[in-house]
Design a protein around this motif. Structure first.
Motif, PDB file in Angstrom:
ATOM      1  N   VAL A   1       0.845  -1.201   0.000  1.00 38.52           N
ATOM      2  CA  VAL A   1       0.000   0.000   0.000  1.00 38.52           C
ATOM      3  C   VAL A   1       0.881   1.252   0.000  1.00 38.52           C
ATOM      4  CG1 VAL A   1      -1.578   1.362   1.432  1.00 38.52           C
ATOM      5  CG2 VAL A   1      -2.043  -1.034   1.030  1.00 38.52           C
ATOM      6  N   GLY A   2       1.948   1.230   0.794  1.00 35.47           N
ATOM      7  CA  GLY A   2       2.863   2.367   0.845  1.00 35.47           C
ATOM      8  C   GLY A   2       3.549   2.625  -0.482  1.00 35.47           C
ATOM      9  N   MET A   3       3.989   1.559  -1.152  1.00 38.26           N
ATOM     10  CA  MET A   3       4.637   1.736  -2.456  1.00 38.26           C
ATOM     11  C   MET A   3       3.657   2.279  -3.485  1.00 38.26           C
ATOM     12  SD  MET A   3       7.426  -1.350  -2.805  1.00 38.26           S
ATOM     13  CE  MET A   3       6.236  -2.628  -2.946  1.00 38.26           C
ATOM     14  N   ALA A   4       2.432   1.746  -3.488  1.00 36.58           N
ATOM     15  CA  ALA A   4       1.426   2.240  -4.430  1.00 36.58           C
ATOM     16  C   ALA A   4       1.070   3.692  -4.122  1.00 36.58           C
ATOM     17  CB  ALA A   4       0.178   1.356  -4.370  1.00 36.58           C
ATOM     18  N   ALA A   5       0.933   4.017  -2.846  1.00 38.92           N
ATOM     19  CA  ALA A   5       0.603   5.393  -2.462  1.00 38.92           C
ATOM     20  C   ALA A   5       1.735   6.344  -2.824  1.00 38.92           C
ATOM     21  CB  ALA A   5       0.309   5.467  -0.963  1.00 38.92           C
ATOM     22  N   ALA A   6       2.977   5.888  -2.697  1.00 35.17           N
ATOM     23  CA  ALA A   6       4.110   6.733  -3.066  1.00 35.17           C
ATOM     24  C   ALA A   6       4.101   7.022  -4.564  1.00 35.17           C
ATOM     25  CB  ALA A   6       5.418   6.069  -2.651  1.00 35.17           C
ATOM     26  N   LEU A   7       3.819   6.004  -5.361  1.00 37.77           N
ATOM     27  CA  LEU A   7       3.774   6.195  -6.816  1.00 37.77           C
ATOM     28  C   LEU A   7       2.621   7.108  -7.227  1.00 37.77           C
ATOM     29  CD1 LEU A   7       4.572   2.595  -8.062  1.00 37.77           C
ATOM     30  CD2 LEU A   7       6.013   4.608  -8.273  1.00 37.77           C
ATOM     31  N   VAL A   8       1.425   6.828  -6.711  1.00 39.40           N
ATOM     32  CA  VAL A   8       0.251   7.621  -7.088  1.00 39.40           C
ATOM     33  C   VAL A   8       0.370   9.044  -6.545  1.00 39.40           C
ATOM     34  CG1 VAL A   8      -2.253   7.807  -6.822  1.00 39.40           C
ATOM     35  CG2 VAL A   8      -1.226   5.599  -7.304  1.00 39.40           C
ATOM     36  N   GLY A   9       0.898   9.184  -5.331  1.00 35.41           N
ATOM     37  CA  GLY A   9       1.076  10.510  -4.750  1.00 35.41           C
ATOM     38  C   GLY A   9       2.071  11.352  -5.527  1.00 35.41           C
ATOM     39  N   THR A  10       3.152  10.735  -5.984  1.00 35.56           N
ATOM     40  CA  THR A  10       4.130  11.447  -6.794  1.00 35.56           C
ATOM     41  C   THR A  10       3.530  11.861  -8.130  1.00 35.56           C
ATOM     42  OG1 THR A  10       5.948  10.269  -5.749  1.00 35.56           O
ATOM     43  CG2 THR A  10       6.403  11.276  -7.885  1.00 35.56           C
ATOM     44  N   PHE A  11       2.740  10.973  -8.735  1.00 33.36           N
ATOM     45  CA  PHE A  11       2.081  11.294 -10.003  1.00 33.36           C
ATOM     46  C   PHE A  11       1.094  12.448  -9.815  1.00 33.36           C
ATOM     47  CE2 PHE A  11      -1.405  10.571 -13.050  1.00 33.36           C
ATOM     48  CZ  PHE A  11      -0.698  10.774 -14.222  1.00 33.36           C
ATOM     49  N   ALA A  12       0.305  12.378  -8.738  1.00 36.23           N
ATOM     50  CA  ALA A  12      -0.665  13.452  -8.479  1.00 36.23           C
ATOM     51  C   ALA A  12       0.035  14.774  -8.197  1.00 36.23           C
ATOM     52  CB  ALA A  12      -1.565  13.073  -7.302  1.00 36.23           C
ATOM     53  N   ALA A  13       1.149  14.727  -7.462  1.00 31.98           N
ATOM     54  CA  ALA A  13       1.900  15.958  -7.172  1.00 31.98           C
ATOM     55  C   ALA A  13       2.486  16.556  -8.443  1.00 31.98           C
ATOM     56  CB  ALA A  13       2.999  15.672  -6.157  1.00 31.98           C
ATOM     57  N   SER A  14       2.920  15.702  -9.365  1.00 26.97           N
ATOM     58  CA  SER A  14       3.456  16.233 -10.622  1.00 26.97           C
ATOM     59  C   SER A  14       2.353  16.835 -11.485  1.00 26.97           C
ATOM     60  CB  SER A  14       4.218  15.144 -11.384  1.00 26.97           C
ATOM     61  OG  SER A  14       3.333  14.136 -11.826  1.00 26.97           O
ATOM     62  N   LEU A  15       1.134  16.287 -11.379  1.00 26.04           N
ATOM     63  CA  LEU A  15       0.016  16.848 -12.140  1.00 26.04           C
ATOM     64  C   LEU A  15      -0.356  18.246 -11.658  1.00 26.04           C
ATOM     65  CD1 LEU A  15      -2.487  13.890 -12.662  1.00 26.04           C
ATOM     66  CD2 LEU A  15      -1.068  15.018 -14.365  1.00 26.04           C
ATOM     67  N   ILE A  16      -0.286  18.463 -10.359  1.00 22.66           N
ATOM     68  CA  ILE A  16      -0.655  19.790  -9.848  1.00 22.66           C
ATOM     69  C   ILE A  16       0.547  20.719  -9.735  1.00 22.66           C
ATOM     70  CG2 ILE A  16      -2.722  18.984  -8.656  1.00 22.66           C
ATOM     71  CD1 ILE A  16      -1.189  19.016  -6.056  1.00 22.66           C
ATOM     72  N   GLY A  17       1.734  20.210 -10.081  1.00 22.38           N
ATOM     73  CA  GLY A  17       2.913  21.061 -10.171  1.00 22.38           C
ATOM     74  C   GLY A  17       3.672  21.301  -8.883  1.00 22.38           C
ATOM     75  N   VAL A  18       3.563  20.389  -7.917  1.00 24.49           N
ATOM     76  CA  VAL A  18       4.277  20.577  -6.652  1.00 24.49           C
ATOM     77  C   VAL A  18       5.299  19.473  -6.390  1.00 24.49           C
ATOM     78  CG1 VAL A  18       2.438  21.904  -5.572  1.00 24.49           C
ATOM     79  CG2 VAL A  18       2.446  19.420  -5.346  1.00 24.49           C
ATOM     80  N   ALA A  19       5.624  18.682  -7.408  1.00 30.37           N
ATOM     81  CA  ALA A  19       6.528  17.550  -7.199  1.00 30.37           C
ATOM     82  C   ALA A  19       7.987  17.981  -7.148  1.00 30.37           C
ATOM     83  CB  ALA A  19       6.332  16.508  -8.299  1.00 30.37           C
TER      84      ALA A  19
END
Length: 88
Positions: free
Chosen positions: A38-56
């Protein structure tokens, strides 16, 4: 992916999954392996979402990205946590 990338993904998955378990109140009936996944999936999805909104890619620690990852891990832990059945 190199072996160092896999090992670092495991450690990041443990950390994010552990933080996700900490933000969820009560006891969670989920294994360490599932917490890590769950942590690995959340890290991947969270990084993708952060890059979409421009805060990665910010200077220093990416607090918004980390908050997204931990929030997603908490949601994943909650979704996978099974409650013991009570018989009357």
């Amino acid at each position: 992916m190199e072996i160092t990338g896999i090992i670092s993904a495991l450690f990041i998955g443990i950390a994010i999954g552990g933080l996700g378990r900490l933000v969820v109140p009560g006891r969670q009936h989920i294994s360490l392996l599932m917490t890590m996944l769950v942590g690995m999936a959340a890290a991947l999805v969270g990084t993708f979402a952060a890059s979409l909104i421009g805060v990665a890619d910010t200077a220093g620690i990416d607090w918004i990205e980390l908050a997204l990852q931990v929030g997603l891990a908490g949601a994943g832990v909650t979704a996978l946590s099974r409650r013991p059945k009570v018989r009357h």
